[in-house]
Motif scaffolding. Structure first.
Motif, PDB file in Angstrom:
ATOM      1  N   LEU A  35       3.903   4.893  14.456  1.00 43.76           N
ATOM      2  CA  LEU A  35       3.088   4.172  13.474  1.00 43.76           C
ATOM      3  C   LEU A  35       3.509   4.536  12.056  1.00 43.76           C
ATOM      4  O   LEU A  35       3.944   5.661  11.802  1.00 43.76           O
ATOM      5  CB  LEU A  35       1.604   4.504  13.675  1.00 43.76           C
ATOM      6  CG  LEU A  35       1.008   4.090  15.026  1.00 43.76           C
ATOM      7  CD1 LEU A  35      -0.394   4.654  15.178  1.00 43.76           C
ATOM      8  CD2 LEU A  35       0.989   2.569  15.158  1.00 43.76           C
ATOM      9  N   PRO A  38       0.062   5.733   5.995  1.00 41.72           N
ATOM     10  CA  PRO A  38      -0.809   4.887   5.187  1.00 41.72           C
ATOM     11  C   PRO A  38      -0.192   4.498   3.842  1.00 41.72           C
ATOM     12  O   PRO A  38       0.571   5.254   3.240  1.00 41.72           O
ATOM     13  CB  PRO A  38      -2.057   5.745   4.986  1.00 41.72           C
ATOM     14  CG  PRO A  38      -2.084   6.642   6.181  1.00 41.72           C
ATOM     15  CD  PRO A  38      -0.635   6.943   6.468  1.00 41.72           C
ATOM     16  N   PRO A  45      -1.463  -2.830   7.414  1.00 41.92           N
ATOM     17  CA  PRO A  45      -2.616  -3.096   8.290  1.00 41.92           C
ATOM     18  C   PRO A  45      -3.747  -2.104   8.066  1.00 41.92           C
ATOM     19  O   PRO A  45      -3.512  -0.919   7.833  1.00 41.92           O
ATOM     20  CB  PRO A  45      -2.028  -2.961   9.701  1.00 41.92           C
ATOM     21  CG  PRO A  45      -0.814  -2.089   9.525  1.00 41.92           C
ATOM     22  CD  PRO A  45      -0.268  -2.422   8.164  1.00 41.92           C
ATOM     23  N   ILE A  48      -5.352   1.969  10.440  1.00 36.21           N
ATOM     24  CA  ILE A  48      -4.120   2.317  11.126  1.00 36.21           C
ATOM     25  C   ILE A  48      -4.215   3.626  11.896  1.00 36.21           C
ATOM     26  O   ILE A  48      -3.504   3.836  12.883  1.00 36.21           O
ATOM     27  CB  ILE A  48      -2.944   2.375  10.120  1.00 36.21           C
ATOM     28  CG1 ILE A  48      -1.591   2.510  10.845  1.00 36.21           C
ATOM     29  CG2 ILE A  48      -3.142   3.528   9.145  1.00 36.21           C
ATOM     30  CD1 ILE A  48      -1.214   1.333  11.664  1.00 36.21           C
TER      31      ILE A  48
END
Length: 435
Positions: A35, A38, A45, A48
């Protein structure tokens, strides 16, 4: 004095270390799951962070806030929290649809925004540059406005409705709270509130909103925001309680559940999909459930395990069931009305029937039965508690206050279990009817 100075130095170093260790943990989780980290970018998105990173996130948020406040000093700290001007730029963004003037992925000038909003270039520049200090919009080059993640979010109809209500109705009402407390000391009536004073009416918020289709639609739209928050996700309902453990009084083992105040049934649908043994009646006001059956997913509509029924919260319950589910309902009401709601269900209860109550459970000093609440979460809860007082003459309750409420309603209500699902803002309380 020297000892205090050493202590302060030790504390800021401790906080810095906690931040570093927790950020490393977050980064590790994100890396393992592939992932991104931030970002404020408008296309990043929301929500997260995965569940595995939430404890580290809480540690970072609490430590950074404390470190920030320590270094800020008392005068600036009080000034920051006492300032009302944050709501001014938010109100302007919502009222004039400024987030929709700036195109997604594009830019707009202060001049153009001033022209389209009618506020003028100078005032728009002043308002938005204030918002930019809160990461809402950015100025990639002088005189040019672009979106951040937050401002892009404010372009959605639901967020604009939420912000319009927050700054146009809730904020003015908050300024009347002390006046309402003085005018109606000790009142539990929903029409004797700061909101009623701010609206110059003798009606409650339910009556005010219900009398205006436009306001009603805006409130309904704003409430959709809560469904998008991960801490209010239906998954916490589905996975946070063993629904199949509810004793059934029906042939074939079907568990009859009533979702009291269940709106259009989005939580009921999630439960029905996960638990084939559940048969659910969703109760709410007739206007709320209008058209709900037609909106059911095709498979659930075919199974006929969900039906809708108009019902008044305070009227005697007419449906006999194995369990009654109240999700985020009772916190809207003062104690006397919560007692009336609970007592209204007694006629339909058989021995062993359950009330499953999923609601806010406030922390108490020294109370850790539900786990330690992060400071940033408690700050939000305390603000929401005052908001409930302002709007409804209601309150958020501690576990001890919930227990007292059940006992006041009837000695037959026995609190058997309490759990707070990981990542959930709401606590699940299982109350068994033992007359």
């Amino acid at each position: 004095m020297a000892t205090n100075a050493v202590h302060a130095t030790t504390r800021i170093i401790h906080l810095a270390q906690a931040i570093s260790e927790s950020v490393a943990k977050i980064n590790e989780v994100l890396s393992i799951q592939g992932l991104p980290t931030p970002s404020f970018d408008e296309d990043f998105p929301a929500n997260i962070l995965p569940t595995e990173a939430l404890d580290a996130r809480d540690a970072v948020l609490d430590a950074t806030a404390e470190l920030h406040d320590l270094l800020l000093g008392p005068l600036h700290l009080v000034k920051m929290h006492a300032g009302s001007n944050n709501s001014v730029c938010m109100q302007a963004i919502a009222r004039y649809g400024i987030a929709n003037i700036v195109p997604p992925g594009g830019q707009s000038s202060f001049k153009e925004i001033g022209k389209q909003s009618g506020l003028g270039e100078q005032m728009v520049r002043r308002l938005l540059r204030h918002a930019m200090t809160m990461r809402i919009f950015c100025e990639p080059e002088p005189g040019v406005v672009a979106h951040t993640q937050a401002s892009r979010m404010l372009a959605s109809p639901q967020m604009r409705a939420w912000m319009t209500i927050g700054t146009g109705e809730m904020w003015p009402a908050a300024t009347k709270l002390l006046d309402a407390l003085e005018k109606w000391p000790g009142s539990q009536e929903p029409n004797e509130t700061a909101f009623s004073l701010s609206q110059n009416t003798t009606q409650s918020i339910y009556e005010v909103v219900g009398s205006s289709p436009e306001r009603g639609a805006r409130f309904a739209q704003a409430m959709e925001i809560w469904a998008t928050r991960p801490d209010y996700a239906p998954s916490h309902v589905v996975e946070g309680y063993v629904w199949e453990s509810i004793p059934s009084s029906n042939p074939g083992g079907r568990i009859h559940l009533v979702d009291v105040g269940g709106a259009q049934g989005h939580v009921a649908c999630a439960l029905a999909k996960r638990y084939p043994s559940l048969e659910i009646v969703v109760q709410d006001m007739d206007k709320v459930i209008e058209g709900a059956e037609l909106a059911l997913p095709e498979d659930l509509a075919r199974q006929k395990r969900i039906r809708f029924m108009a019902h008044d919260l305070f009227a005697p319950q007419t449906v006999a069931a194995d369990a009654f589910f109240f999700r985020w309902i009772l916190h809207n009401w003062a104690d006397k009305y919560c007692v009336a709601i609970l007592r209204a269900h007694v006629p339909a209860l058989r021995p062993g029937a359950r009330l499953i109550i999923m609601d806010t459970c406030m922390p108490e000093p020294g109370e850790d039965s539900l786990g330690t609440v992060p400071v940033w979460v408690e700050r939000d809860l305390r603000a929401e508690d005052l908001n409930m007082a302002t709007i409804f003459n209601a309150r958020e309750r501690t576990l001890g206050e919930w227990k007292a409420l059940f006992a006041q309603a009837d000695a037959g209500f026995k609190l058997e279990g309490v759990t707070k699902p990981k990542g959930s803002a709401l606590t699940i309380m299982e109350v068994v009817w033992e007359p």
